[in-house]
Design a protein around this motif. Structure first.
Motif, PDB file in Angstrom:
ATOM      1  N   LEU A   1       0.840  -1.193   0.000  1.00  0.00           N
ATOM      2  CA  LEU A   1       0.000   0.000   0.000  1.00  0.00           C
ATOM      3  C   LEU A   1       0.877   1.246   0.000  1.00  0.00           C
ATOM      4  O   LEU A   1       2.078   1.176   0.271  1.00  0.00           O
ATOM      5  N   THR A   2       0.264   2.377  -0.282  1.00  0.00           N
ATOM      6  CA  THR A   2       0.980   3.654  -0.229  1.00  0.00           C
ATOM      7  C   THR A   2       0.755   4.286   1.141  1.00  0.00           C
ATOM      8  O   THR A   2      -0.246   3.987   1.804  1.00  0.00           O
ATOM      9  N   PRO A   3       1.665   5.163   1.558  1.00  0.00           N
ATOM     10  CA  PRO A   3       1.476   5.842   2.842  1.00  0.00           C
ATOM     11  C   PRO A   3       0.139   6.581   2.916  1.00  0.00           C
ATOM     12  O   PRO A   3      -0.449   6.712   3.988  1.00  0.00           O
ATOM     13  N   GLU A   4      -0.372   7.023   1.762  1.00  0.00           N
ATOM     14  CA  GLU A   4      -1.637   7.764   1.736  1.00  0.00           C
ATOM     15  C   GLU A   4      -2.823   6.871   2.099  1.00  0.00           C
ATOM     16  O   GLU A   4      -3.899   7.359   2.420  1.00  0.00           O
ATOM     17  N   SER A   5      -2.638   5.551   2.037  1.00  0.00           N
ATOM     18  CA  SER A   5      -3.713   4.606   2.371  1.00  0.00           C
ATOM     19  C   SER A   5      -3.946   4.508   3.876  1.00  0.00           C
ATOM     20  O   SER A   5      -4.958   3.960   4.303  1.00  0.00           O
TER      21      SER A   5
END
Length: 152
Positions: A126-130
């Motif tokens: 996942l991305t940190p924004e998730s």
């Protein structure tokens, strides 16, 4: 829908950037939080409800029904211990509840072997924004919220 990821161990929450391994500190496998565990033998518990997708004495992955997979790594380079000092309580493929004991281990013994006992708790792929509501400092008990994963 979001998934609340809970601490697998009691200890001190910290940023993944503080983990002494670039795979984790640079979030190569995914974003998350690290926990510096309290001393002495303890259970590492499931951070979310789901299925045990991967299971090693020193690390495990629990995948939620919605597809969120969370890696818990018990210490750094602890694969070198070849399972010594780790007792498994579940099998790969088992369904677990959040907070259910997965592995009993002793962070003090890990440090006695010269390894870091810090535990990265990572949302895989996942991305940190998730992630939301990150808890990157302060005391946490096993089962306390560390972060949420949106859409998991």
């Amino acid at each position: 829908m979001s998934v609340e990821v809970r601490s697998p161990v009691t200890g001190l929450a910290a940023s993944l950037a503080d983990v002494p391994d670039p795979v984790f500190s640079q979030a190569m496998v995914g974003p998350g939080v690290a926990v510096k565990p309290a001393a002495g033998p303890a259970d590492a518990v499931a951070p979310i409800a789901g299925t045990v997708a991967t299971l090693h004495p020193h690390a495990f992955v629990v995948a939620s029904a919605g597809g969120t997979a969370v890696l818990v790594h018990l210490g750094i380079d602890t694969v070198q211990l070849k399972g010594e000092g780790f007792t498994l309580h579940v099998a790969k493929g088992d369904t677990v509840e959040a907070g259910q004991p997965i592995v009993t281990w002793d962070p003090s013994a890990v440090e006695g072997h010269g390894y870091s006992s810090v535990c990265p708790v990572v949302a895989l792929d996942l991305t940190p924004e998730s992630l939301g509501d990150l808890r990157e400092d302060g005391q946490v008990a096993a089962g306390d919220p560390l972060f949420t994963v949106e859409g998991g």
